[in-house]
Design an enzyme around this catalytic site. Sequence first.
Site, PDB file in Angstrom:
ATOM      1  N   GLY A  13       0.809  -1.205   0.000  1.00 49.20           N
ATOM      2  CA  GLY A  13       0.000   0.000   0.000  1.00 49.20           C
ATOM      3  C   GLY A  13       0.844   1.257   0.000  1.00 49.20           C
ATOM      4  O   GLY A  13       2.066   1.206   0.198  1.00 49.20           O
ATOM      5  N   GLY A  15       2.739   4.316   1.242  1.00 43.55           N
ATOM      6  CA  GLY A  15       3.411   4.602   2.507  1.00 43.55           C
ATOM      7  C   GLY A  15       3.773   3.375   3.318  1.00 43.55           C
ATOM      8  O   GLY A  15       4.070   3.466   4.504  1.00 43.55           O
ATOM      9  N   SER A  16       3.783   2.206   2.700  1.00 45.48           N
ATOM     10  CA  SER A  16       4.017   0.954   3.430  1.00 45.48           C
ATOM     11  C   SER A  16       5.491   0.640   3.672  1.00 45.48           C
ATOM     12  O   SER A  16       5.808  -0.256   4.444  1.00 45.48           O
ATOM     13  CB  SER A  16       3.378  -0.218   2.672  1.00 45.48           C
ATOM     14  OG  SER A  16       4.011  -0.387   1.416  1.00 45.48           O
ATOM     15  N   GLY A  17       6.398   1.351   2.984  1.00 43.20           N
ATOM     16  CA  GLY A  17       7.825   1.069   3.120  1.00 43.20           C
ATOM     17  C   GLY A  17       8.396   0.318   1.930  1.00 43.20           C
ATOM     18  O   GLY A  17       9.520  -0.191   1.994  1.00 43.20           O
ATOM     19  N   LYS A  18       7.654   0.261   0.831  1.00 34.63           N
ATOM     20  CA  LYS A  18       8.099  -0.469  -0.368  1.00 34.63           C
ATOM     21  C   LYS A  18       9.415   0.066  -0.912  1.00 34.63           C
ATOM     22  O   LYS A  18      10.313  -0.705  -1.233  1.00 34.63           O
ATOM     23  CB  LYS A  18       7.057  -0.372  -1.496  1.00 34.63           C
ATOM     24  CG  LYS A  18       5.686  -0.798  -1.192  1.00 34.63           C
ATOM     25  CD  LYS A  18       4.744  -0.585  -2.367  1.00 34.63           C
ATOM     26  CE  LYS A  18       4.622   0.837  -2.820  1.00 34.63           C
ATOM     27  NZ  LYS A  18       3.882   1.737  -1.968  1.00 34.63           N
ATOM     28  N   ALA A  36      12.894   6.856 -12.206  1.00 39.80           N
ATOM     29  CA  ALA A  36      11.862   7.577 -11.463  1.00 39.80           C
ATOM     30  C   ALA A  36      10.716   7.892 -12.417  1.00 39.80           C
ATOM     31  O   ALA A  36      10.895   8.641 -13.371  1.00 39.80           O
ATOM     32  CB  ALA A  36      12.442   8.861 -10.880  1.00 39.80           C
ATOM     33  N   HIS A  52      12.664  10.832  -1.096  1.00 36.17           N
ATOM     34  CA  HIS A  52      13.259   9.651  -1.734  1.00 36.17           C
ATOM     35  C   HIS A  52      14.688   9.963  -2.173  1.00 36.17           C
ATOM     36  O   HIS A  52      15.592   9.147  -1.991  1.00 36.17           O
ATOM     37  CB  HIS A  52      12.424   9.219  -2.945  1.00 36.17           C
ATOM     38  CG  HIS A  52      11.214   8.416  -2.593  1.00 36.17           C
ATOM     39  ND1 HIS A  52      10.972   7.185  -3.128  1.00 36.17           N
ATOM     40  CD2 HIS A  52      10.175   8.669  -1.764  1.00 36.17           C
ATOM     41  CE1 HIS A  52       9.834   6.711  -2.646  1.00 36.17           C
ATOM     42  NE2 HIS A  52       9.334   7.598  -1.823  1.00 36.17           N
ATOM     43  N   LYS A  54      16.806  12.063  -0.929  1.00 35.81           N
ATOM     44  CA  LYS A  54      17.701  12.190   0.233  1.00 35.81           C
ATOM     45  C   LYS A  54      18.193  10.831   0.718  1.00 35.81           C
ATOM     46  O   LYS A  54      19.281  10.736   1.277  1.00 35.81           O
ATOM     47  CB  LYS A  54      17.000  12.932   1.367  1.00 35.81           C
ATOM     48  CG  LYS A  54      16.863  14.415   1.101  1.00 35.81           C
ATOM     49  CD  LYS A  54      16.139  15.104   2.231  1.00 35.81           C
ATOM     50  CE  LYS A  54      15.959  16.568   1.895  1.00 35.81           C
ATOM     51  NZ  LYS A  54      15.160  17.269   2.899  1.00 35.81           N
TER      52      LYS A  54
END
Length: 185
Positions: A13, A15-18, A36, A52, A54
């Site tokens: 989903g 904001g899940s950390g993918k 990108a 991203h 950073k």
Amino acid sequence: MRQKGKIILVTGGSGSGKSSFSENLLKNEKNIFYIATTIVKDEETERKVESHKKRRDKRYKTYEGFENLGEIIKDRKEEAVLLDCVSSLITNYMFKESKDYDFIPLDEVEKIKKDIEDEVINLIKSCKEENKFLVMVTNEVGCSLAPEFKVNRVFRNIIGMVNQVIASLSDEVYLVSCGIPLKLK
């Protein structure tokens, strides 16, 4: 250890950390070609893209785009490729030409889906031919209620089908939830 020719799909989903998980899969790679696909159109997206950027170090060489990716990677020296993300690629394909998705004929939706499938299949084939390690990030959007608006249903259906194609061609597939990866394949 080099993972030449390996294809990995990472889904989950928003904001899940993918993305963090995907970048961690590449921690041992010396040079990474980062594709990108997000087109910045507002402040919120700009902030997300900056966060991203950073996280990435000098090993990442960034390319911004979503078309002809199979051809573009052929001239690259990097042995690892990270595409983040398939969802944005799909959105870009859907809206590169003005369409009225409330009244779009099904055959036109099928053509858009086919163009997107061809794009990701060509990228995967090129990575295999060039012996490149490819990690692709996508969103899982099929776990909720059916969207009210047709454009959202078209997007949900296209991403679901494209994710299935990518997963079938991948060596490994991960689902990330709450920052925790679960290996599906």
